[in-house]
Design a protein around this motif. Structure first.
Motif, mmCIF file in Angstrom:
data_model
loop_
_atom_site.group_PDB
_atom_site.id
_atom_site.type_symbol
_atom_site.label_atom_id
_atom_site.label_comp_id
_atom_site.label_asym_id
_atom_site.label_seq_id
_atom_site.Cartn_x
_atom_site.Cartn_y
_atom_site.Cartn_z
ATOM 1 N N MET A 156 0.865 -1.175 0.000
ATOM 2 C CA MET A 156 0.000 0.000 0.000
ATOM 3 C C MET A 156 0.904 1.229 0.000
ATOM 4 S SD MET A 156 -2.912 -1.532 0.178
ATOM 5 C CE MET A 156 -3.264 -3.281 0.434
ATOM 6 N N TYR A 157 0.355 2.369 -0.366
ATOM 7 C CA TYR A 157 1.179 3.567 -0.546
ATOM 8 C C TYR A 157 0.555 4.788 0.105
ATOM 9 C CZ TYR A 157 3.157 0.444 -3.957
ATOM 10 O OH TYR A 157 3.734 -0.650 -4.544
ATOM 11 N N ARG A 158 1.291 5.401 1.013
ATOM 12 C CA ARG A 158 0.818 6.652 1.593
ATOM 13 C C ARG A 158 2.000 7.590 1.745
ATOM 14 N NH1 ARG A 158 -3.019 4.398 6.511
ATOM 15 N NH2 ARG A 158 -4.054 2.823 5.221
ATOM 16 N N ARG A 159 1.799 8.835 1.323
ATOM 17 C CA ARG A 159 2.895 9.789 1.379
ATOM 18 C C ARG A 159 2.902 10.494 2.728
ATOM 19 N NH1 ARG A 159 5.300 14.192 0.628
ATOM 20 N NH2 ARG A 159 7.069 14.426 -0.790
ATOM 21 N N GLU A 160 3.415 9.769 3.733
ATOM 22 C CA GLU A 160 3.540 10.329 5.071
ATOM 23 C C GLU A 160 5.014 10.470 5.379
ATOM 24 O OE1 GLU A 160 0.568 8.623 8.031
ATOM 25 O OE2 GLU A 160 1.001 6.908 6.744
ATOM 26 N N ARG A 161 5.317 11.146 6.460
ATOM 27 C CA ARG A 161 6.701 11.218 6.906
ATOM 28 C C ARG A 161 7.066 9.863 7.487
ATOM 29 N NH1 ARG A 161 9.324 16.083 8.389
ATOM 30 N NH2 ARG A 161 11.463 15.597 8.969
ATOM 31 N N PRO A 162 8.087 9.203 6.950
ATOM 32 C CA PRO A 162 8.425 7.870 7.461
ATOM 33 C C PRO A 162 8.893 7.924 8.914
ATOM 34 C CG PRO A 162 9.518 8.317 5.371
ATOM 35 C CD PRO A 162 8.944 9.615 5.845
ATOM 36 N N ALA A 163 8.621 6.889 9.636
ATOM 37 C CA ALA A 163 9.106 6.732 11.005
ATOM 38 C C ALA A 163 9.218 5.243 11.267
ATOM 39 C CB ALA A 163 8.151 7.386 11.997
ATOM 40 N N LYS A 164 9.628 4.902 12.467
ATOM 41 C CA LYS A 164 9.739 3.481 12.782
ATOM 42 C C LYS A 164 8.376 2.810 12.621
ATOM 43 C CE LYS A 164 11.690 0.448 16.229
ATOM 44 N NZ LYS A 164 12.259 0.352 17.568
ATOM 45 N N GLY A 165 8.333 1.742 11.835
ATOM 46 C CA GLY A 165 7.061 1.044 11.645
ATOM 47 C C GLY A 165 6.089 1.765 10.733
ATOM 48 N N ARG A 166 6.551 2.819 10.081
ATOM 49 C CA ARG A 166 5.655 3.503 9.140
ATOM 50 C C ARG A 166 6.434 3.911 7.896
ATOM 51 N NH1 ARG A 166 3.088 8.480 11.489
ATOM 52 N NH2 ARG A 166 5.036 9.444 10.883
ATOM 53 N N TYR A 167 6.022 3.416 6.765
ATOM 54 C CA TYR A 167 6.749 3.636 5.524
ATOM 55 C C TYR A 167 5.800 4.087 4.431
ATOM 56 C CZ TYR A 167 9.755 1.021 8.496
ATOM 57 O OH TYR A 167 10.470 0.627 9.589
ATOM 58 N N ARG A 168 6.360 4.581 3.355
ATOM 59 C CA ARG A 168 5.506 5.088 2.271
ATOM 60 C C ARG A 168 5.009 3.954 1.382
ATOM 61 N NH1 ARG A 168 8.072 11.007 0.683
ATOM 62 N NH2 ARG A 168 7.342 11.993 2.606
ATOM 63 N N GLN A 169 5.842 2.943 1.215
ATOM 64 C CA GLN A 169 5.316 1.692 0.666
ATOM 65 C C GLN A 169 5.364 0.701 1.814
ATOM 66 O OE1 GLN A 169 6.294 -0.290 -3.222
ATOM 67 N NE2 GLN A 169 7.175 -1.840 -1.890
ATOM 68 N N PHE A 170 4.214 0.181 2.170
ATOM 69 C CA PHE A 170 4.187 -0.760 3.288
ATOM 70 C C PHE A 170 3.255 -1.898 2.939
ATOM 71 C CE2 PHE A 170 -0.009 0.460 5.020
ATOM 72 C CZ PHE A 170 -0.209 1.661 4.348
ATOM 73 N N TYR A 171 3.414 -3.005 3.636
ATOM 74 C CA TYR A 171 2.647 -4.201 3.276
ATOM 75 C C TYR A 171 1.536 -4.462 4.276
ATOM 76 C CZ TYR A 171 6.061 -5.069 -0.305
ATOM 77 O OH TYR A 171 6.838 -4.937 -1.425
ATOM 78 N N GLN A 172 0.392 -4.762 3.743
ATOM 79 C CA GLN A 172 -0.727 -5.118 4.601
ATOM 80 C C GLN A 172 -1.260 -6.489 4.214
ATOM 81 O OE1 GLN A 172 -3.745 -2.012 4.319
ATOM 82 N NE2 GLN A 172 -2.910 -0.993 6.130
ATOM 83 N N ALA A 173 -1.714 -7.197 5.225
ATOM 84 C CA ALA A 173 -2.495 -8.403 4.998
ATOM 85 C C ALA A 173 -3.862 -8.120 5.600
ATOM 86 C CB ALA A 173 -1.852 -9.597 5.700
#
Length: 417
Positions: free
Chosen positions: A111-128
């Motif tokens: 999934m893709y969200r243009r947020e400020r990255p931090a620990k456990g939060r990324y702009r491309q991240f995987y969800q189940a």
RNA sequence: GUGGCUGUAGCUCAGUGGUAGAGCACUGGAUUGUGGCUCCGGUUGUCGCGGGUUCGAUCCCCGUCAGUCACCCCA
């Protein structure tokens, strides 16, 4: 330092870390299969309108976090920021509701969200995630919560907290919104800047604000649960009764709201209690969205789903020794024997074994070191003597013992282990 | 979007106003054909980038980019 880098907040996953991902995915698949779910795969790109209408145009996701662009035909497209809207689109597009009364789908993907990255939060991240269409609950609501807890438990993540709440539906929700506004408006000046902005657009969000002055006000606010109508109440009671029957631990959290507009009735969140995740302790969020399918032009259809953030799971995942990826490693005594070694490796692979070799012409010491590090149980040594007598040396790398094996019998010997 | 911290070898990090080091990793040897332990040797750097101060900057100053953490929000 390379000049070409991955996009900010989007990370490479190298082969050495993939086994942990496989574990997350395999256990997820195995778990949801037990609950009768089937996998769905939808495109990563969707019409922008799907998310604007499905997720809601007052949400942070739609307001400022989407990767939106125009393709050459000037259509506005968006990289999916979450999975639910795409699943609903696919469900409607293929009129699945006409074919079966209840559908249970799951997905795993980026999934893709243009947020400020931090620990456990990324702009491309995987969800189940899982979605259930056509069942008004509340038993499936409990089933989904149980599924998540079971999944996490199978991964060894047990120090978690399940929060549940009900947002009500229809008139009850509108009445509550009004009651909340009546309470908050006179106090608007005392609210944080963010909450003042939220006040008119989405007053429920004020409830879960983390600002200290907001929390004091929220603590005295009218409770959502007091405004449920009889049917909402019965639904929530049914959920609680079922969770109790399951023995699934949970906590009713009347101020649990969540940021997406589409939720109705049941809302839940699973948080990690360990400190490893910092501020991103939410492992899983979900809820019922009985209105969305109708809003998107489909027949009124009850629906519920959740999504789990896999990166966050990975941070919480206990370490395990990875399984060896090779059965045998071929070693040649001299570079001139490289062809023999390559041929032998090929034969063993043909027999179904996982085999590698290092034929760069380096020393046996170096080859055996690689054999050792590869995790392979056996080294198969090809040398002058062995070649002359049609045999091969089979070295057990764990035990440190060597035996001479006729080359013709090698496949069987290895396969028998 | 806002703020803090950090950028030196593939990794983890030390270091000094006179352009660099350790451990790990990789690799050769001790063992002319045998890994994991030990010992000896070797390779690896535009000291993030740009500018300024200085005779001279990896070090001081400014900017910038990147990473990271927190806020916000979320998975």
């Amino acid at each position: 330092m390379a000049k070409l880098r991955s996009v900010k907040g989007m990370n490479d996953l190298l082969p050495s870390e993939i086994p942990r991902w496989h574990r997350l995915e395999q256990v997820f698949r195995d778990t949801v299969h037990r609950y009768g779910f089937g996998e769905v795969r939808t495109p990563v790109v969707e019409p922008t309108e799907l998310f604007v209408r499905g997720i809601g145009d007052t949400t942070d996701i739609v307001e400022k976090e989407m990767y939106t662009f125009e393709d050459k035909s000037e259509k506005s497209l968006t990289l999916r920021p979450e999975g639910t809207a795409s699943c609903v689109r696919a469900y409607l597009e293929h009129a699945v509701g006409n074919v079966e009364p209840v559908s249970k789908w799951y997905y795993i993907g980026p999934m893709y969200r243009r947020e400020r990255p931090a620990k456990g939060r990324y702009r491309q991240f995987y969800q189940a995630g899982c979605e259930i269409y056509g069942d008004p609950g509340p038993y499936v609501d409990a089933e989904l919560i149980d599924l998540v807890v079971t999944y996490l438990g199978r991964l060894g993540i047990t120090d978690v907290e399940v929060l549940i709440n009900s947002l009500g539906s229809g008139d009850a929700r509108a009445r509550y919104r009004q009651a909340l506004l009546d309470y908050l408006r006179p106090r608007a000046a005392e609210l944080s800047e963010d909450s003042q902005r939220r006040l008119e657009r989405n007053p429920l969000r004020v409830l879960d604000s983390k600002a200290a002055q907001d929390q004091a006000i929220a603590a005295e606010a009218p409770s959502l649960l007091d405004h449920l109508d009889d049917e909402d109440r019965a639904h929530f009671d049914g959920l609680i009764a079922t969770l109790d029957a399951f023995g699934t631990p949970y906590r009713v959290e009347p101020k649990l709201v969540r940021g997406l507009d589409y939720y109705t009735r049941t809302l839940f969140e699973v948080k990690a209690r360990s400190a490893d995740l910092g501020a991103q302790s939410t492992l899983c969020g979900g809820g019922r969205y009985d209105g969305m399918i109708g809003d998107l032009g489909g027949p009124p259809t009850p629906a519920i789903g959740f999504a789990i953030g896999l990166e966050r799971l990975l941070i919480s995942l206990p370490d395990e020794t990875p399984a060896p990826t090779l059965d045998a490693f071929v070693v040649v005594q001299r570079p001139e024997l490289a062809v023999e070694g390559a041929k032998l490796a090929r034969e063993l692979r043909e027999a179904g074994l996982r085999v590698d070799a290092d034929l760069r012409g380096n020393s046996m010491k170096s080859q055996l070191r690689r054999a050792d590090k590869s995790g392979a149980r056996y080294a198969v040594v090809v040398g002058e003597r062995e070649l002359a007598e049609g045999s091969v040396q089979l070295k057990d790398l764990h035990a440190g013992t060597s035996t001479s094996v006729a080359r013709a019998a090698l496949n069987e010997t290895l396969a028998g282990e």
